[in-house]
Design a protein around this motif. Structure first.
Motif, short mmCIF file in Angstrom:
data_model
loop_
_atom_site.label_atom_id
_atom_site.label_comp_id
_atom_site.label_asym_id
_atom_site.label_seq_id
_atom_site.Cartn_x
_atom_site.Cartn_y
_atom_site.Cartn_z
N THR A 85 0.86 -1.17 0.00
CA THR A 85 0.00 0.00 0.00
C THR A 85 0.90 1.23 0.00
O THR A 85 2.03 1.18 0.52
CB THR A 85 -0.95 0.06 1.21
N GLN A 87 1.32 5.67 -1.60
CA GLN A 87 0.79 6.88 -2.21
C GLN A 87 1.60 7.18 -3.44
O GLN A 87 2.80 6.89 -3.49
CB GLN A 87 0.93 8.05 -1.24
N GLN A 98 -3.86 7.42 -2.96
CA GLN A 98 -3.60 6.14 -2.30
C GLN A 98 -3.68 5.03 -3.34
O GLN A 98 -4.56 5.05 -4.20
CB GLN A 98 -4.69 5.85 -1.26
N THR A 100 -2.94 0.53 -4.06
CA THR A 100 -2.64 -0.81 -3.59
C THR A 100 -2.09 -1.59 -4.77
O THR A 100 -2.64 -1.49 -5.88
CB THR A 100 -3.93 -1.51 -3.13
N PHE A 118 -3.07 -3.78 -9.82
CA PHE A 118 -2.93 -2.40 -9.34
C PHE A 118 -4.30 -1.75 -9.21
O PHE A 118 -5.12 -1.86 -10.13
CB PHE A 118 -2.07 -1.58 -10.32
N ARG A 119 -4.51 -1.05 -8.10
CA ARG A 119 -5.75 -0.29 -7.91
C ARG A 119 -5.47 1.00 -7.16
O ARG A 119 -4.76 0.99 -6.14
CB ARG A 119 -6.78 -1.08 -7.08
N ASN A 121 -7.07 3.65 -4.61
CA ASN A 121 -8.09 3.53 -3.56
C ASN A 121 -8.84 4.85 -3.48
O ASN A 121 -8.30 5.83 -2.98
CB ASN A 121 -7.45 3.25 -2.20
N TYR A 122 -10.05 4.85 -3.98
CA TYR A 122 -10.85 6.07 -3.91
C TYR A 122 -11.61 6.12 -2.60
O TYR A 122 -12.23 5.14 -2.21
CB TYR A 122 -11.83 6.13 -5.08
N ALA A 123 -11.55 7.25 -1.95
CA ALA A 123 -12.27 7.39 -0.67
C ALA A 123 -13.76 7.60 -0.95
O ALA A 123 -14.15 7.84 -2.07
CB ALA A 123 -11.71 8.54 0.12
#
Lengths: 123, 123
Positions: A85, A87, A98, A100, A118-119, A121-123
């Motif tokens: 994980t 940034q 962010q 992962t 690969f992704r 990470n959307y809040a």
């Protein structure tokens, strides 16, 4: 499992050093059988994977790794699963995103990437 | 790879249904050889893993899955690597936490979890 953790840490450092420097230099880390899922898009083979990475729509990128977890993969196979994980910051953006990334490394002469997911990470 | 994606989706739905309902019901999904890394703490074996999950310091938890990516794992082995990103909400908290979980499933009579890596994603 300390050896596994060392392998993972060295690999992750090297991978993002290549990625942030010259994405085409990642080619030797993949093989024809390697798979990548990039934000949901799947591709296979070093050539296709590196073409995708090189074509990503940014010029500069800096990865900052937050966590690395590694486990030995299946018995009787020299393979390692790694979850990262972190940034990343692209071009002139000031707000890091962010992300992962999951790798499975398999050993032949050295370690190569068999699975890569690969992704962001959307809040 | 549609079959892989179906397996992954069904597994992930079932896993969090068990997790959010009664964590002890996850035991049949692990074996003695299963490994888990939970926020950096490693453990092995169904018993140790489920003890850890049951002891987590919250009563209620709801997982909301954002993305599921799956790839076939190594050749000649019926195994699947799955990366999940999502949000979870515990007890009376109102702000969801982003998380990432990686699974490797291996088939015997059904699929069981061989590798499991969980991380919260801190911004």
């Amino acid at each position: 499992m300390s050896n596994i953790n060392d392998i993972a840490k060295q690999f992750v450092e090297y991978y993002y050093q290549c990625f942030d420097g010259d994405r085409s230099s990642l080619a030797p880390l993949y093989r024809d059988m390697s798979m990548m899922s990039w934000e949901g898009t799947q591709m296979q083979g070093a050539k296709n994977i590196v073409e995708k990475l090189v074509s990503l729509p940014f010029t500069r990128v800096v990865h900052k790794v937050t966590t690395i977890d590694a486990q030995p993969s299946l018995p009787n196979i020299n393979a390692v699963v790694i979850a990262v994980t972190g940034q990343l910051l692209v071009d002139d953006e000031t707000k890091p995103q962010q992300y992962t990334q999951l790798f499975q490394l398999v050993e032949d002469s050295g370690f190569f990437i068999y699975n890569d997911i690969f992704r962001l990470n959307y809040a």
